[in-house]
Design an enzyme around this catalytic site. Structure first.
Site, PDB file in Angstrom:
ATOM      1  CD1 TRP A   1      35.011  48.034  48.858  1.00  0.00           C
ATOM      2  CD2 TRP A   1      36.519  47.056  50.228  1.00  0.00           C
ATOM      3  NE1 TRP A   1      34.595  47.135  49.875  1.00  0.00           N
ATOM      4  CE2 TRP A   1      35.410  46.563  50.633  1.00  0.00           C
ATOM      5  CE3 TRP A   1      37.623  46.582  50.781  1.00  0.00           C
ATOM      6  CZ2 TRP A   1      35.175  45.603  51.655  1.00  0.00           C
ATOM      7  CZ3 TRP A   1      37.629  45.647  52.089  1.00  0.00           C
ATOM      8  CH2 TRP A   1      36.289  45.244  52.260  1.00  0.00           C
TER       9      TRP A   1
ATOM     10  CG  ASP B   1      41.785  43.588  48.296  1.00  0.00           C
ATOM     11  OD1 ASP B   1      41.398  42.444  48.413  1.00  0.00           O
ATOM     12  OD2 ASP B   1      41.100  44.492  48.942  1.00  0.00           O
TER      13      ASP B   1
ATOM     14  CB  ALA C   1      38.603  40.199  46.880  1.00  0.00           C
TER      15      ALA C   1
ATOM     16  CE  LYS D   1      33.753  39.889  47.070  1.00  0.00           C
ATOM     17  NZ  LYS D   1      32.676  40.796  47.392  1.00  0.00           N
TER      18      LYS D   1
HETATM   19  C1  LMR Z   1      31.813  45.490  47.736  1.00  0.00           C
HETATM   20  O1  LMR Z   1      32.596  46.152  47.635  1.00  0.00           O
HETATM   21  O2  LMR Z   1      30.642  45.595  47.613  1.00  0.00           O
HETATM   22  C2  LMR Z   1      32.122  43.952  48.394  1.00  0.00           C
HETATM   23  O3  LMR Z   1      33.559  43.872  48.646  1.00  0.00           O
HETATM   24  C3  LMR Z   1      31.494  43.620  49.756  1.00  0.00           C
HETATM   25  C4  LMR Z   1      31.993  44.475  50.896  1.00  0.00           C
HETATM   26  O4  LMR Z   1      32.042  43.876  52.009  1.00  0.00           O
HETATM   27  O5  LMR Z   1      32.077  45.741  50.815  1.00  0.00           O
END
Ligand code: LMR
Length: 395
Positions: A130, A211, A213, A246
């Site tokens: 991410w 992580d 989420a 989420k």
């Molecule tokens: C994403 O990856 O789109 C989500 O986790 C929202 C974000 O905060 O980036």
């Protein structure tokens, strides 16, 4: 002084979402931010959350600060949800938990604690990961190493590459893992592979930082936690950053939790005290509303049943969207998109080039990240044909 500062580009994900919102094309398709959207393109409030909110608003007597560690019902409920009802670590009272401003706040707390415990720690992140992991963790001064994770050519986990790279992780290092529904690629480890990584953590002494989420949006609430729970069973120290954004739809309420699984109860209490000092330094107190709602849902049997059913339905709908997107893409393009059905959770890479992703945006108002990461939950029965035809046209 301030006039020296120049404008910087928006966050890659949030900036694209804003661009999509501003696009007047009625056929636009928003596959940017990881938000669950229903058939009408709305991000719904769970019934159980709505009910918890109704009673909270009626019963709330004060807006005074809550305890810096957070709401007790939230901490207890989240501990059981993440680690499991029968968790030995919970029974041994060797889990320190602290409420945090969303999953990001929990990641930041974890990073700050790592920096205190091991200032030279290297954080091993998957390639890809991410994008926000980098600013979030590097802002406390941690340095990164990457490990191979996703093999783009066949859309699978490059597990041999991952293991080979992580052989270099040592005591004092931290390995960041995605608990389920890998963001951005959707390719998850099997339970057996989790076992291999747990064995490496035991032998090599690195600390897993998970992580978490997307619990409940891959295969189901308990199934999605299986790898994490196996890790906690086998490795004495694990840090977990979990979020209700989420899976309870509490995105804007910022309800997250940092769980520090420690060697014993005394150490767990020490970790909580450390995390409270960090929290006080960077945001003082956690926000209350979202955690109070989640705490009410998780401590009421009726609300938990309702919430779980709604989350299971979302999970199944995402799986259905994966199947229908695969079918439509294969029909329109003649290519193989079977990986979309094998991957989990909200995200997959479509496997397009940056140029193709940019053409989709400029010519078709189809918004995905430049990497061709799409939010599957942005697909619906109304836009799937248009989306598949647009993708086929740029291929
Ligand atoms: C994403 O990856 O789109 C989500 O986790 C929202 C974000 O905060 O980036």
């Amino acid at each position: 002084m301030l006039d020296k500062l120049e404008r910087v580009p928006a966050d890659v994900i949030l900036g694209l979402a804003a661009a999509c919102r501003a696009d007047p094309n009625p056929d636009k398709v928003d596959l940017t931010v990881g938000i669950y959207m229903d058939e009408q393109g709305r991000c719904p409030v769970f019934d159980a959350v709505r009910e918890a909110q109704r009673t909270l608003v009626a019963e709330e007597l004060t807006k005074a600060y809550m305890s810096p560690a957070g709401d007790e019902a939230f901490l207890q409920g989240m501990g059981r949800l993440v680690l499991g009802e029968g968790s030995q670590a919970l029974r041994d009272r060797r889990v320190g938990s602290v409420q945090a401003p969303g999953g990001c706040g929990a990641l930041r707390l974890g990073a700050e604690i790592i920096r205190v415990a091991a200032p030279d720690a290297r954080v091993w992140v998957s390639n890809p990961t991410w994008p926000n992991h980098f600013p979030l963790l590097s802002s406390v001064g941690l340095v990164f190493e990457t490990y191979r994770y996703y093999e783009a050519s066949d859309h699978t986990v490059d597990f041999d590459g991952m293991v080979e790279d992580l052989r270099r992780a040592t005591v004092g290092d931290v390995v960041l893992l995605h608990g389920c529904c890998h963001n951005p690629c959707g390719a998850d480890l099997t339970l057996e592979q989790w076992g291999v990584i747990a064995g490496m953590a035991e032998r090599q002494g690195f600390t897993p930082f998970i992580d978490f989420a997307y619990q409940g949006l891959g295969d189901g609430i308990e199934q999605d936690a299986a790898g994490l729970r196996l890790m906690v069973e086998r490795v004495p120290e694990v840090i977990i950053a979990a979020s209700c954004s989420k899976n309870m739809g509490l995105y804007r309420e910022r309800a997250g939790i940092a769980l520090f699984v420690c060697r014993d109860e005394v150490n767990a209490q020490a970790l909580v005290s450390q995390a409270l000092v960090v929290g006080r330094r960077i945001y003082s107190m956690p926000p209350a509303h979202g955690a109070l709602l989640a705490g009410r849902v998780l401590s009421s049997e009726a609300l938990t049943v309702s919430w779980r059913a709604e989350l299971d339905a979302m999970c199944q709908r995402i799986q259905g969207l994966r199947s229908s997107l695969r079918r439509k893409l294969e029909d329109k393009s003649g290519g193989d998109f079977g990986f979309i059905e094998r991957e989990k959770g909200m995200f997959s890479f479509l496997g397009l080039s940056v140029e193709q992703a940019l053409r989709l945006r400029s010519e078709y108002s189809v918004y995905m990240l430049d990497s061709s990461r799409i939010n599957i939950a942005g697909v619906n029965d109304h836009n799937v044909d248009y989306l598949a035809a647009a993708v086929a046209a740029v291929l």
